[in-house]
Write an enzyme that holds these catalytic residues in place. Structure first.
Site, PDB file in Angstrom:
ATOM      1  N   LEU B  43       0.818  -1.214   0.000  1.00  0.00           N
ATOM      2  CA  LEU B  43       0.000   0.000   0.000  1.00  0.00           C
ATOM      3  C   LEU B  43       0.846   1.256   0.000  1.00  0.00           C
ATOM      4  CD1 LEU B  43      -3.010  -0.754   2.294  1.00  0.00           C
ATOM      5  CD2 LEU B  43      -3.052   0.013  -0.063  1.00  0.00           C
ATOM      6  N   ALA B  44       1.898   1.293   0.799  1.00  0.00           N
ATOM      7  CA  ALA B  44       2.706   2.505   0.884  1.00  0.00           C
ATOM      8  C   ALA B  44       3.481   2.732  -0.415  1.00  0.00           C
ATOM      9  CB  ALA B  44       3.659   2.429   2.075  1.00  0.00           C
ATOM     10  N   HIS B 266       0.101 -10.531  17.776  1.00  0.00           N
ATOM     11  CA  HIS B 266      -1.350 -10.474  17.531  1.00  0.00           C
ATOM     12  C   HIS B 266      -2.065 -11.554  18.335  1.00  0.00           C
ATOM     13  CE1 HIS B 266      -5.149 -10.238  15.474  1.00  0.00           C
ATOM     14  NE2 HIS B 266      -4.730  -9.196  14.802  1.00  0.00           N
ATOM     15  N   ARG B 330      -4.483  -5.021  21.301  1.00  0.00           N
ATOM     16  CA  ARG B 330      -3.786  -6.268  20.978  1.00  0.00           C
ATOM     17  C   ARG B 330      -2.735  -6.671  21.990  1.00  0.00           C
ATOM     18  NH1 ARG B 330      -3.210  -5.411  14.447  1.00  0.00           N
ATOM     19  NH2 ARG B 330      -5.428  -5.725  14.056  1.00  0.00           N
ATOM     20  N   HIS B 401       3.412 -10.281  14.610  1.00  0.00           N
ATOM     21  CA  HIS B 401       2.551  -9.740  13.569  1.00  0.00           C
ATOM     22  C   HIS B 401       3.072  -8.451  12.934  1.00  0.00           C
ATOM     23  CE1 HIS B 401      -1.098  -8.919  11.446  1.00  0.00           C
ATOM     24  NE2 HIS B 401      -1.412  -7.867  12.175  1.00  0.00           N
ATOM     25  N   GLU B 425       5.058   0.378   7.137  1.00  0.00           N
ATOM     26  CA  GLU B 425       5.568  -0.396   8.272  1.00  0.00           C
ATOM     27  C   GLU B 425       7.094  -0.317   8.365  1.00  0.00           C
ATOM     28  OE1 GLU B 425       3.968  -4.365   8.391  1.00  0.00           O
ATOM     29  OE2 GLU B 425       5.065  -4.890  10.209  1.00  0.00           O
TER      30      GLU B 425
END
Lengths: 250, 639
Positions: B43-44, B266, B330, B401, B425
């Site tokens: 996505l980035a 996670h 989380r 995660h 990320e």
């Protein structure tokens, strides 16, 4: 369990390939199919042999990178399942398993079980998008889309681009893949402006990539891990004819 | 080095618009003279490459997958947050900012977090315009669900495949630019090194993964959007190819690495079932909207889940955190699960799991409604485990995660190497010590669509006079030679063990000593053990094949070689932070009730690590102090 494997080995794009036989002991029924191949590769490396190259990444059925033909069936015996989600509990002790790459004129083999699916990228590139630049978008709720329409668009959009449809089709057709994108975007109001152009361009690109015509056997839907319906192909034909007619009228 | 985050002046809500007002621009005619390299097409990366292509820059995009559409953003299930307040339930940009800052346990920058919340609104507009089929109500308006750590419904979703749908929207935007010729795509390519000329990032060395050839690519700026490195634990929810090599090699060229030990574990993944296992499959957090988490109260429970009566079940999240219940964040949910498992209440063959139960939701809403919301997740669960979760509870367990840590970046997302940016990320910027659910897709997209196109232009505005960067520069020659030697070295070791053998051992060490809970003794032990394991790797690994052809084992070997060094840095990072915050839980620092105990007086800073220049020297710690002007840090309570 013990398995007898016959795996397609091919050095590179130009070399000739052949089936090579391997025996694998101590396969656990809870292993995934790819973990079984990992186990084989570990055994091969330990014997200083070159491991089998196969495509895989997310191993949770969504990235679409994995995919081999298992005993003649793309992604193996379980319906609506990618190779990575297939588990060894689906096989029997002492079974012989034939493992081949996804074969099609549009998918040249790169090495062993890896094929080049770049043609799919080029089909999307030819028109499988909405031409909206970053920053141009209006407020999201100004374009209402009915629940059913959104769900239907999602059903088509769910394609993971693995290529099982092509590998399964006796004509090596990419009709299911191409039609799923055409249908998703034809359903959505925000994508309607480019509807005709999109259908014509994407289908022209699909033909250019050496994919065959739809064979009407519906085998693609049967093997599709996402259960993409062949009705998408009917919709694609409609979109194509409509666009061709409108073009002719102009 | 003094770290300057370059936060713009002014009130919180005006900082980003102030920045944009004064940022320097590049004339449209000049843009095509400027080369931009983007590594990673999740996505980035894909959103940045597409946006820069649209603006007219000359972009090269790289990914190791065979298509950009397979980047690991594809696997995010549950959703993407945005402060649209469509539900009229009291949401706002400010509330989302506070939720995110608090969720991160006050270890992130206020200005960054506020900007994330501010831009969230535009992202939904952008995605809808691209044709992303988000879930909708019958009237046609967008629907929302809730996620952990918040009390509003601000999560947009496309069934359980939100990441896939957002990524496809971005991928299509990228492929549109490829068709136009503004972006050149290099799939099946892996970045092996960063090229720095006169202190500035000027290119990369990449390996064509099909032919094995090394290639030089020059540019005026290099952007790393290469994702997280949670695969370092071997067993994780990440894809097999996810790795930390690009950011690590940039780190060794001078980019500081921030908070490497902050890894999100996670709470709802499928438990490990055997040694052969290659990954732990994630079950979306959205399941906790309707699923209730419990373990049997009895220690030696042998009955099947459905045979255990209500009063003998311990719904421990509802018991310990009544305000948030099953939607506790989380880090807290994972630790609570570990606490119950360690106390002997774990379930399943290896006693390493807890139940996630939908019986109440199915009774109240009907199976059809649950199937519509989570159908694909229930199917996936059945494929992997052979169990029908409509009939009996799922078994879930915590798994590595998300990397909150990553390359240190300033407000402009630029690393400590001028001209090198890190997005998504791969950077550390927005999530603090714990990321809230559905903020990951958001951060990646916002970085790529709405932030970096401005900040990179600001950097590039004075680069026009530099002219074309030549790949004949000696820096390229040296970097290529080093990359070549590294690959050949790995091939000549010819030891006894596979790469996976070492990776699994490293992963186990990190899980045990730098995972859900850490302590001083364990971390010191882990540093020693990882160093030993690394030595063993360089004398006893067996990498077959050659460097001049496709070779998956060689790719893995290069990544694992970097993982040893990253793992050591993670342990140093955890060891030097004598407090507990978010996902970083040092056993020495906890309250009587077992909650994380922060130490704001001494540790209200970001640890930004500097490469000491030599392997096996101690890393150098730099600190970026965090100041809270607008929200005062409080004790994070979800009770």
């Amino acid at each position: 369990m013990k398995l007898y494997l016959k795996i397609w080995r091919q050095k590179d794009r130009v070399s000739e390939g052949k089936l090579v036989e391997y025996t694998l002991d101590n396969v656990n029924t809870h292993m995934s199919f790819l973990e079984m191949l990992d186990t084989l590769n570990n055994q091969l490396i330990t014997n200083n042999e070159e491991p089998v190259e196969f495509d895989h990444d997310c191993r949770e059925g969504i990235c679409g990178q994995c995919g081999v033909v298992i005993n003649g069936i793309a992604h193996g015996p379980l319906k609506n399942t990618t190779t990575c989600q297939l588990h060894m509990r689906e096989f029997k002790d002492n079974e012989t398993i034939l493992i081949e790459p996804f074969r099609a004129a549009g998918f040249p083999v790169k090495k062993d079980l890896k094929v080049d699916r770049g043609a799919f990228d080029r089909i999307i590139s030819s028109g499988g998008y909405v031409s909206v630049n970053t920053g141009q978008a209006p407020e999201a709720n100004t374009i209402p889309v009915g629940h059913e329409t959104a769900e239907a668009a999602f059903d088509s959009a769910a394609c993971i681009g693995c290529g099982a449809c092509v590998a399964t089709c006796k004509n090596g057709s990419a009709a299911l893949f191409t039609s799923a994108k055409i249908t998703q975007l034809a359903l959505l109001p925000q994508a309607k402006e480019e509807r005709d152009q999109r259908a014509l361009k994407m289908i022209a690109q699909m033909d250019k990539e050496q994919f065959g015509h739809c064979s009407n056997t519906e085998a693609c839907e049967v093997e599709c891990p996402q259960g993409i319906s062949v009705l998408n192909i009917a919709r694609m034909n409609y979109e194509y004819n409509r666009a061709s007619f409108l073009k002719f009228k102009k | 080095m003094k770290l300057d985050a370059k936060i713009p002046q002014g009130p919180l809500e005006e900082k980003w618009s102030n920045y944009k007002k004064t940022a320097r621009l590049v004339n449209p005619a000049n843009r095509k003279k400027l080369d931009v390299i983007v590594v990673g097409t999740g996505l980035a990366g894909a959103s940045l490459a597409a946006s820069m292509g649209e603006l007219g820059y000359n972009v090269k995009a790289f990914c190791f997958q065979d298509s950009p559409r397979r980047a690991h953003s594809v696997a995010a299930q549950g959703g993407v947050n945005a402060a649209k307040n469509y539900k009229n339930d009291g949401d706002s940009v400010y509330r989302m900012f506070v939720d995110t800052l608090k969720g991160g346990d006050f270890r992130a920058r206020e200005a960054n977090v506020y900007r994330l919340a501010e831009c969230s609104v535009n992202l939904i507009d952008q995605a809808v315009a691209q044709g992303v089929p988000f879930g909708r109500e019958y009237a046609g308006y967008l629907n929302n669900r809730s996620f952990g750590g918040v009390q509003v419904s601000r999560t947009f979703y496309a069934r359980g495949q939100t990441g896939q749908q957002l990524l496809l929207g971005t991928y299509q935007a990228l492929m549109r630019q490829v068709d136009k010729g503004s972006v050149q795509l290099y799939s099946s390519h892996e970045m092996l090194d960063l090229v720095v000329i006169d202190g500035k990032a000027r290119g990369i060395i990449a390996r064509n993964l099909e032919t094995g050839e090394l290639e030089r690519h020059a540019a005026h700026t290099v952007v790393l959007a290469t994702g997280g490195f949670g695969k370092i634990y071997y067993l994780s929810t990440l894809a097999m190819g996810c790795n930390g090599s690009a950011i690590w090699r940039a780190h060794k060229k001078g980019a500081y690495f921030a908070s490497p030990s902050w890894t999100q574990i996670h709470p709802t993944s499928l438990p490990q079932s055997g040694d052969y296992q290659s990954k732990l499959t994630l079950m979306s957090e959205s399941l906790r909207n309707d699923g209730r988490i419990w373990v049997p109260k009895n220690l030696e429970e042998t009955r099947l889940a459905n045979d255990i009566p209500e009063e003998e079940r311990d719904y421990y999240l509802e018991r310990r955190y009544p305000a948030f219940g099953n939607l506790a964040p989380r880090d807290i949910s994972s630790r609570a699960a570990k606490e119950r498992i360690d106390a002997g209440h774990g379930i399943g063959a290896l006693k390493n799991a807890v139940y996630l139960d939908f019986s109440k939701a199915i009774r109240e809403q009907g199976q059809a409604k649950i199937a519509e919301k989570y159908g694909n997740l229930f199917n996936m669960y059945e494929k992997i485990t052979g169990i029908n979760a409509y009939k009996e509870p799922m078994m879930i367990s915590p798994a590595a995660h998300f990397s909150m840590g990553g390359l240190w970046v300033d407000y402009e997302l630029m690393t400590t190497i001028p001209g090198l940016f890190a997005l998504g990320e791969a950077n550390f910027a927005d999530h603090g010590a714990n990321r809230l659910g559905a903020n990951s897709l958001l951060q990646a997209s916002v970085d790529g669509y709405f932030i970096a196109p401005y900040t990179i232009a600001n950097y590039l505005s004075d680069q026009i006079k530099v002219g074309k960067i030549s790949t004949q520069d000696v820096a390229f020659e040296v970097a290529e030679k080093e990359a070549h030697e590294k690959l050949h070295h790995l091939l000549t070791i010819k030891g006894k063990y596979t790469v996976d053998y070492f990776h699994k051992k490293l992963g186990k060490l990190l899980y045990d000593y730098c995972g859900l809970a850490r302590n001083k003794e364990g971390l010191e032990f882990a540093i020693k053990e990882i160093k030993k394991l690394k030595e063993e790797f360089y004398t006893d690994v067996n990498v077959t094949g050659t460097a001049g052809a496709m070779n998956a084992e060689l790719e893995k070997a290069g990544r694992v070689a970097d993982y040893f060094e990253i793992g050591i840095l993670m342990c140093y990072d955890a060891l030097t932070r004598d407090e507990s915050c978010g996902a970083h839980f040092r056993e020495e620092y906890q309250t009587e009730e077992g909650e994380a105990q922060r130490n704001d007086e001494q540790f209200q800073f970001i640890s930004a690590w500097e490469w000491p220049g030599m392997v096996d020297s101690e890393p150098i710690l730099n600190k970026e102090d965090l100041t809270f002007e607008f929200v005062q840090p409080t004790i994070r309570s979800y009770k």
